[in-house]
Design an enzyme around this catalytic site. Structure first.
Site, PDB file in Angstrom:
ATOM      1  N   ARG A  73      62.072  59.988  85.912  1.00  0.00           N
ATOM      2  CA  ARG A  73      61.138  60.667  86.802  1.00  0.00           C
ATOM      3  C   ARG A  73      60.518  59.760  87.854  1.00  0.00           C
ATOM      4  O   ARG A  73      60.491  60.096  89.043  1.00  0.00           O
ATOM      5  CB  ARG A  73      59.961  61.288  86.028  1.00  0.00           C
ATOM      6  N   THR A  74      59.981  58.631  87.411  1.00  0.00           N
ATOM      7  CA  THR A  74      59.217  57.811  88.355  1.00  0.00           C
ATOM      8  C   THR A  74      60.139  57.278  89.454  1.00  0.00           C
ATOM      9  O   THR A  74      59.833  57.391  90.649  1.00  0.00           O
ATOM     10  CB  THR A  74      58.525  56.658  87.602  1.00  0.00           C
ATOM     11  N   LYS A 127      70.553  35.296  86.038  1.00  0.00           N
ATOM     12  CA  LYS A 127      70.909  33.874  86.213  1.00  0.00           C
ATOM     13  C   LYS A 127      69.691  32.985  85.998  1.00  0.00           C
ATOM     14  O   LYS A 127      69.755  31.777  86.208  1.00  0.00           O
ATOM     15  CB  LYS A 127      71.441  33.650  87.640  1.00  0.00           C
ATOM     16  N   ARG A 151      58.545  48.763  88.464  1.00  0.00           N
ATOM     17  CA  ARG A 151      58.261  48.965  87.033  1.00  0.00           C
ATOM     18  C   ARG A 151      58.745  47.726  86.290  1.00  0.00           C
ATOM     19  O   ARG A 151      59.841  47.223  86.563  1.00  0.00           O
ATOM     20  CB  ARG A 151      58.969  50.205  86.492  1.00  0.00           C
ATOM     21  N   HIS A 168      49.786  53.029  84.452  1.00  0.00           N
ATOM     22  CA  HIS A 168      50.804  53.804  85.181  1.00  0.00           C
ATOM     23  C   HIS A 168      50.031  54.656  86.194  1.00  0.00           C
ATOM     24  O   HIS A 168      49.916  55.869  86.070  1.00  0.00           O
ATOM     25  CB  HIS A 168      51.582  54.671  84.188  1.00  0.00           C
TER      26      HIS A 168
HETATM   27  N1   CP Z   1      56.632  59.691  83.199  1.00  0.00           N
HETATM   28  C1   CP Z   1      57.491  58.661  83.375  1.00  0.00           C
HETATM   29  O1   CP Z   1      57.086  57.530  83.665  1.00  0.00           O
HETATM   30  O2   CP Z   1      58.800  58.976  83.175  1.00  0.00           O
HETATM   31  P1   CP Z   1      60.018  57.998  83.421  1.00  0.00           P
HETATM   32  O3   CP Z   1      59.914  56.898  82.359  1.00  0.00           O
HETATM   33  O4   CP Z   1      61.267  58.808  83.276  1.00  0.00           O
HETATM   34  O5   CP Z   1      59.860  57.389  84.775  1.00  0.00           O
END
Ligand code: CP
Length: 304
Positions: A52-53, A81, A102, A130
């Site tokens: 999603r993100t 590396k 992320r 998040h």
């Molecule tokens: N909600 C969320 O962070 O989903 P993903 O891990 O799929 O990005």
């Protein structure tokens, strides 16, 4: 020229900014295709898996007329590396106008924001924060409840490692909520967040049984017990099926109640809930595109 602001923690924004993002998200929901990035380049760096993100950010960038570079698998990068995060960010920030990142390590986004010469958006750093999920959660709450204020919210599942829960508490503390914290003792909300709630006079109640709170609240925020955060897999096996929401459990819930979940789910929400009008998690994920368009536009000060 000063570097534009980053979004590393949900506390990087104040209440006025939360409301501005929600207002912009509504604009994008009404008309999602606006060529305001005009070919600018955004790097999407996912050191940890995501559906999603990553894809809602990429959709948001494309709808804004921008271009995406990046990776979703670190095995294809020079990290394998031995290149450090410092050097990776230093290099990539020369190639783009903004970085969405992320990373499995708590604090990685903050570190990147100190190294980069472009703004960083934290797309999740370990069990810490998040913030973009929180803003889309707030947008979803506003859409379904008509307000962010004075709501009763049940947070259910992994409150220890759940970064979405941590960010949501930090943002919603400004809107006079009542929290019901439902978790097994092993996955209880860390004390630092309980201290924040106490310092802000936010009422919260701890439970181990979810059935006692479902009928009381406006929002049921389910979370997954995250296998990837456990060092001891026995602990994961012990807790993974503690809470399973079934359709029959919703019969006496409030008429306005909505079920949110940051997703992915495993089995904590049974599929028979999906058809219930109180299930909102798929729309919530859709709201991620508009909210992320809003965040990018706000940070880059685009004229929308
Ligand atoms: N909600 C969320 O962070 O989903 P993903 O891990 O799929 O990005």
């Amino acid at each position: 020229m000063n570097k534009a602001k980053s979004l590393v923690s949900i506390t990087d924004f104040d209440v006025e900014e939360y409301l501005k993002i929600l207002e912009l998200a509504a604009k994008f929901e009404a008309n999602s295709y606006r060529n305001v990035l005009n070919g600018r380049v955004i790097a999407s760096l996912f050191f940890e898996p995501s559906t999603r993100t990553r894809l809602s950010f990429e959709s948001a960038i494309n709808r804004l007329g921008g271009r995406v570079i990046g990776f979703s698998d670190i095995e294809t990068t020079s990290s394998t590396k031995g290149e450090t995060l410092h050097d990776t960010i230093k290099i990539i920030s020369n190639y783009c106008d903004l970085i969405v990142m992320r990373h499995p390590l708590e604090g990685a986004a903050k570190f990147a924001s100190e190294v980069a010469n472009v703004p960083i958006i934290n797309a999740g750093d370990g069990a810490n924060q998040h913030p973009t999920q929180t803003l889309l959660d707030m947008y979803s709450i506003t859409k379904t409840q008509g307000t962010l204020s004075n709501l009763s919210i049940a947070l259910i599942g992994d409150l220890k490692y759940g970064r979405t829960v941590h960010s949501l508490i930090m943002a919603m503390k400004h809107f006079n909520p009542t929290f019901h914290l439902v978790a097994p003792p092993e996955l209880a909300l860390p004390n630092e967040y309980k201290t924040i709630l106490k310092e802000n006079n936010i009422p919260f109640y701890e439970h181990t049984d979810m059935s006692s709170v479902l009928n009381e609240v406006d929002i049921v925020y389910m979370t997954r017990v995250q296998k990837e955060r456990f060092s001891d897999l026995m602990e994961y096996e012990k807790t993974k099926n503690t809470y399973i929401l079934r359709n029959e459990m919703l019969a006496h819930t409030k008429a306005n109640m909505k079920i949110l979940h940051p997703l992915p789910r495993v089995n904590e929400i049974q599929q028979d809930v999906d058809e219930n009008p109180k299930a909102y998690y798929f729309e919530q994920a859709r709201n991620g595109v508009f909210t992320r368009q809003a965040i990018i536009s706000y940070l880059l000060q685009l004229n929308v």
